[in-house]
Design a protein around this motif. Sequence first.
Motif, PDB file in Angstrom:
ATOM      1  N   SER A 145      55.272  37.912  46.086  1.00  0.00           N
ATOM      2  CA  SER A 145      55.450  38.245  47.857  1.00  0.00           C
ATOM      3  C   SER A 145      57.478  38.099  48.140  1.00  0.00           C
ATOM      4  CB  SER A 145      54.668  37.532  48.787  1.00  0.00           C
ATOM      5  OG  SER A 145      53.236  37.503  48.116  1.00  0.00           O
ATOM      6  N   ASP A 147      52.152  46.670  45.269  1.00  0.00           N
ATOM      7  CA  ASP A 147      51.202  47.130  46.621  1.00  0.00           C
ATOM      8  C   ASP A 147      50.864  48.102  47.092  1.00  0.00           C
ATOM      9  OD1 ASP A 147      53.545  48.140  48.330  1.00  0.00           O
ATOM     10  OD2 ASP A 147      54.407  45.590  48.316  1.00  0.00           O
ATOM     11  N   ASN A 166      54.464  43.155  47.649  1.00  0.00           N
ATOM     12  CA  ASN A 166      54.080  42.492  46.943  1.00  0.00           C
ATOM     13  C   ASN A 166      54.264  42.904  45.302  1.00  0.00           C
ATOM     14  OD1 ASN A 166      51.926  41.738  49.190  1.00  0.00           O
ATOM     15  ND2 ASN A 166      52.817  39.849  48.051  1.00  0.00           N
TER      16      ASN A 166
END
Length: 571
Positions: A534, A455, A437
């Motif tokens: 994503s 992320d 992400n």
Amino acid sequence: MWSTQSRLAYPIVALALLAGLGTSAAAAASDSGVAAQSQGDRMARQLVDDLTADGLEASRGYPRLWTMDDCEAGYEVTFNCYGNNPASPYVLPAVAPWPDEYVDPATEGAFGRVRPGYTTTHRFDPREAVVVFGTMPPPGRYMGLQSYVFSHEWVVPEGDPARPYGYPWITDAASGGRDAFIDSPMVGYLFATLPRDPGRVQSFSSLGNSINNVVMDGDASGASFGEQRYFIITPDQVMEEKVRTALDALGVPEEAVFTERIPSSFAGVPLGPLRLDEASLDFLHGFRYAMPDDERAAKAWRSTLPLQVVRVREAPSSERPAEPYGDEPRDPRSAEDEADLRGDLAALEASVTARATGGPWNLEPLPAPSLGEPPLMGNVETWLGHFGPHCRSVGENCLGDGQDASYFFMPPQPLDSGQVYAVLGTLGTRTGNATYNGLSINDASLLKGVSNVPDEDPGSPETDLADSAQGYAATVEQADKFFVHFFTRDCDAIAGLTDGACTTITENMVPMVTDVTAPGDPHLHGYFTAGLRSYVKPGTERGPTTVYDGEGQYLSGQLPPVVLAFTTAPE
């Protein structure tokens, strides 16, 4: 089968001076890259010689980086930086035009300066191929190649040949979530012609499914990173076979060669015309590399770019007809359904609001983008309709769309009156919907990606997305599956509120609203946008998806993130 498609990228990395063993490792990686470049150079010369000996025309190109630094120069050509991914700059093959090819002055410099006699956008002879090969980047979480239609002539709506789409086309193309963008300054990015040629629409739209690392490997093993791989980009089946035969003669194993087909149609929508004249489609190819395991090794690869580019076609005197491919079906996409997390997302929204408006922060809620209730970031493909064939059919700028990721985006928001924004949502790496992400920050006045929150960031774990919602675990049952991140001009002023999960948007990233000298759209100075990417749902070759009803309301799949807006309350 030899097929697929893709696009290309790799991350921008800020590196300090290296020392000790780190310097030695970096030097070794750099030496390896130089050796690979030299070996690739010899092979490219041999490939050109062999193809020419076979009666074909062939020339060499070169790989060129397109980074954030190229944006401002390119903006003067297109008035658009296309929401570039700040974590993943692109490698663009630059090619030499054919003698009889129209070289479009309207796109010169669109992706930065190139060597004299080369271009990064080009027409396609129906009997040609662009070949890209070399050493793939070091291990990371994503790499991929994809081609795009960069520009095309006006689209004439069915039943109304007298009126082509243009700025008047907006009412024809608007539907669902588009309205939130149609009514905002974003409209100039989504619907525009080339500033130097109002007769051509900016498209930047996908024409097939990418060739990413999962496609290359047949799984998610990562086996192709660091290895020799070969890509044939062509609309002609015979040219594919001729290039494959030439590569085989040079000892290239068949399993290392991938074909990105330029199809006759994608998902049932015709693609064309493919010619070299002024009226034909203009193409662009991109390679992306993102989230490397070793930043130093990645920097060494980028500094040498051990890739080769060869362009080959049938001689114009040849009477052989082209043998085009048929339709390229759209690869299916899926998602782990996150609908059961809607209650937790609502609880997280309430908890973030309560903390921001209570205690010492003295903030008050502001209206956020009206993208639904609660205010949501929209999925640009399934909610906004950003998909290559659809974009071409209505004359929309797809901004480099692709099937490898979901992309949630919010309309521009102001920064310079004390605003504080919280973006919160599910973290795909924790819900099974993403390999990685990234939450990007974009300067709305250029539509330029200027920073990225990953992320996971080993160098700064307190500011990455993973576990950033754990401070709300008392009220959010599955807080580990969510993220919270704040954006404002001064994170220090709200340090206790954010638990460190905050990005200060500096004037160098997004100019002040009062800055009349900054480049870009002056009406959007002082405005930013945020985007959540994503990439590649585990167990699949493509990114996750979100399902909406006919009115743009969420039904299933990946949950859209929520945007909360606050400002300093009056004394």
